[in-house]
Design a protein around this motif. Structure first.
Motif, short mmCIF file in Angstrom:
data_model
loop_
_atom_site.label_atom_id
_atom_site.label_comp_id
_atom_site.label_asym_id
_atom_site.label_seq_id
_atom_site.Cartn_x
_atom_site.Cartn_y
_atom_site.Cartn_z
N LEU A 43 1.02 -1.13 -0.14
CA LEU A 43 -0.26 -0.55 0.16
C LEU A 43 1.05 1.55 0.03
O LEU A 43 0.13 2.11 -0.27
N LEU A 44 1.58 0.93 0.29
CA LEU A 44 2.63 2.55 0.36
C LEU A 44 4.07 2.61 -0.01
O LEU A 44 4.02 3.71 -0.98
N ASP A 45 4.89 2.02 0.48
CA ASP A 45 6.42 2.32 -0.48
C ASP A 45 6.96 0.66 -0.84
O ASP A 45 7.22 0.63 0.35
N LYS A 46 7.00 -0.05 -1.95
CA LYS A 46 7.16 -1.20 -1.85
C LYS A 46 8.60 -1.20 -1.68
O LYS A 46 8.87 -2.15 -0.98
N GLU A 47 9.46 -0.40 -1.62
CA GLU A 47 11.09 -0.50 -1.59
C GLU A 47 11.21 -0.62 -0.31
O GLU A 47 12.15 -1.47 0.80
N THR A 48 10.52 0.04 0.34
CA THR A 48 10.23 0.31 2.09
C THR A 48 10.35 -1.34 2.49
O THR A 48 10.51 -1.74 3.80
N GLY A 49 9.12 -1.96 1.93
CA GLY A 49 8.33 -3.36 2.41
C GLY A 49 9.43 -4.01 2.12
O GLY A 49 10.04 -5.66 2.68
N ALA A 102 11.23 -8.15 17.08
CA ALA A 102 10.11 -6.77 16.85
C ALA A 102 11.88 -6.05 16.56
O ALA A 102 11.22 -4.92 16.36
N ALA A 103 12.81 -6.37 17.09
CA ALA A 103 13.71 -5.47 16.84
C ALA A 103 13.63 -5.14 15.51
O ALA A 103 15.10 -3.81 14.70
N ALA A 104 13.92 -6.03 14.25
CA ALA A 104 14.54 -5.95 13.19
C ALA A 104 13.11 -5.62 12.72
O ALA A 104 13.76 -4.70 11.36
N LEU A 105 12.18 -5.86 13.27
CA LEU A 105 11.04 -5.21 12.56
C LEU A 105 10.89 -3.61 12.24
O LEU A 105 10.54 -3.01 11.77
N PHE A 106 10.81 -3.92 13.61
CA PHE A 106 10.52 -1.86 13.84
C PHE A 106 11.76 -1.54 13.57
O PHE A 106 11.90 0.37 13.89
N GLY A 107 13.14 -1.82 14.61
CA GLY A 107 14.09 -1.02 13.91
C GLY A 107 14.49 -0.20 12.68
O GLY A 107 14.54 0.50 11.91
N SER A 108 14.20 -1.85 11.21
CA SER A 108 13.94 -1.10 10.46
C SER A 108 12.67 -0.19 10.12
O SER A 108 13.58 0.88 9.43
N ILE A 109 12.23 0.01 10.45
CA ILE A 109 10.98 0.96 10.15
C ILE A 109 11.66 2.53 10.58
O ILE A 109 11.24 3.83 9.76
N ALA A 110 12.48 2.32 11.96
CA ALA A 110 12.93 3.56 12.50
C ALA A 110 13.72 4.35 11.90
O ALA A 110 14.01 4.83 10.86
N ILE A 111 14.48 3.42 11.06
CA ILE A 111 16.31 3.11 9.96
C ILE A 111 15.53 4.04 9.20
O ILE A 111 16.21 4.99 8.51
N ILE A 118 9.10 8.09 15.34
CA ILE A 118 9.29 6.84 15.06
C ILE A 118 10.34 5.74 15.56
O ILE A 118 9.86 5.34 15.68
N ALA A 119 11.74 6.37 15.64
CA ALA A 119 12.22 6.51 16.48
C ALA A 119 11.29 5.66 18.30
O ALA A 119 11.83 4.28 18.57
N PHE A 120 11.14 6.77 18.44
CA PHE A 120 11.35 6.58 20.01
C PHE A 120 10.12 4.77 20.08
O PHE A 120 10.02 3.95 21.01
N ALA A 121 9.59 5.48 18.88
CA ALA A 121 8.10 4.85 18.99
C ALA A 121 8.55 3.29 18.76
O ALA A 121 7.98 2.01 19.44
N ALA A 122 9.71 2.71 17.95
CA ALA A 122 9.86 1.45 17.66
C ALA A 122 11.04 0.84 19.54
O ALA A 122 11.20 0.01 19.45
N ALA A 123 11.63 1.93 19.75
CA ALA A 123 12.88 1.29 20.51
C ALA A 123 11.45 1.07 21.89
O ALA A 123 11.99 0.24 22.38
N LEU A 152 17.86 -5.43 15.75
CA LEU A 152 18.55 -4.14 15.06
C LEU A 152 19.91 -3.99 14.40
O LEU A 152 20.32 -3.39 13.34
N LEU A 153 20.55 -5.51 14.70
CA LEU A 153 21.99 -5.36 13.49
C LEU A 153 21.73 -5.89 12.42
O LEU A 153 21.94 -5.38 11.23
N CYS A 154 20.80 -7.02 12.05
CA CYS A 154 20.07 -6.97 11.11
C CYS A 154 19.40 -6.24 10.16
O CYS A 154 20.34 -6.12 9.00
N ALA A 155 18.90 -5.68 11.13
CA ALA A 155 18.03 -4.37 10.38
C ALA A 155 19.66 -3.13 9.53
O ALA A 155 19.42 -2.65 8.61
N TRP A 156 20.16 -2.66 10.60
CA TRP A 156 21.65 -1.79 10.32
C TRP A 156 22.08 -2.53 8.90
O TRP A 156 22.67 -1.17 8.12
#
Length: 279
Positions: A43-49, A102-111, A118-123, A152-156
């Motif tokens: 729905l929003l952004d394919k590359e981000t997904g 949770a860290a990989a999923l919401f961390g990637s959203i924040a990054i 958004i970073a605060f909410a993800a943390a 978080l390491l995987c998201a980074w």
């Protein structure tokens, strides 16, 4: 010391906190991940997904790798420990799969978003999921700490990959990752590891095909159009999952096929149908 921490957290237990912890821990489970990824990707952004999914799949498979290497027991059954929702406590204890997810999923959203709010909410979500696993008595403190760090390491790492490679380079990197994990999956015969690997392979096959033959456009901005696309896509993915779960024998190698087909449906079949239906 870890047992003392668990008992201290559980000393405030009551019925309200039980239900609250169960609700929070679901944010680290597959349903939450599927909803978050499909909303963003469809729905929003394919590359981000794609970035969120790659981060999550790297994390899931890394979690399976570390769990099988360490093979540490859970606190379930320890004297004084009260364990709830134990059906979500599959495999070894270290590291916590819920926290890492949770860290990989919401961390990637924040990054990706690069916004302080958004970073605060993800943390906050990651911390709450970690605490819920301790409150429910299914993990040790070290499990959730390392799980959060690995997620978080995987998201980074995937963020760096997406920042420095073009589309075809990312596709090749995903295929290389799938090839690297294959011998380990064959070695350990772990159900969760096999399912996570199946998802990785399905994604690695589907995304290049979508890039070359579909390239579905963003959803129309109306709420009705977006809800139609999301609900239809979820029904297709659910039909593939339930249908193969019913048709295929309950054999471990076929779980990889089942979960690979689910990822293929989400990242190729559904986008193809969106284009054909002009949604």
């Amino acid at each position: 010391m870890e047992l003392s921490i668990l008992l201290a957290i559980q000393s405030v237990a009551n019925l309200f906190l039980d239900y609250l912890a169960i609700g929070i821990t679901m944010l680290g489970e597959p349903v939450a991940a599927v909803l978050a990824i499909t909303v963003v990707y469809w729905l929003l952004d394919k590359e981000t997904g794609e970035y969120m999914t790659f981060s999550l799949l790297l994390s899931v498979n890394a979690n399976g790798l570390v769990k099988n290497i360490c093979n540490l027991p859970r606190p379930i059954g320890q004297e004084g420990v009260r364990s709830l929702r134990v059906e979500t406590a599959t495999g070894a204890s270290f590291p916590s799969g819920h926290t890492q997810t949770a860290a990989a999923l919401f961390g990637s959203i924040a990054i990706r978003a690069r916004r302080a709010g958004i970073a605060f909410a993800a943390a906050l979500v990651v911390v709450l999921v970690a605490l819920s696993r301790l409150y429910l008595g299914v993990h040790w403190p070290k499990d959730v700490l390392v799980g959060a760090a690995l997620g978080l390491l995987c998201a980074w790492l995937v963020y760096l990959l997406f920042s420095n490679l073009n589309e075809s380079g990312r596709e090749r990197a995903c295929l290389v990752l799938a090839a690297a994990f294959l011998p380990l999956v064959l070695l350990w015969h772990d159900a969760d590891f096999v399912k996570g690997y199946g998802l990785l392979v399905g994604y690695a096959v589907a995304v290049p095909l979508e890039h070359r033959f579909v390239r579905f456009p963003p959803a129309k901005r109306t709420l009705r159009a977006r809800l139609r696309r999301e609900l239809f896509g979820l029904l297709v993915v659910a039909a593939v999952k339930l249908g193969l779960g019913f048709l295929l024998p309950d054999l471990l190698p076929l779980k990889a096929v089942e979960y690979g087909a689910v990822a293929f449906a989400a990242f190729y079949l559904c986008p193809l149908l969106f284009v054909k239906l002009r949604w």
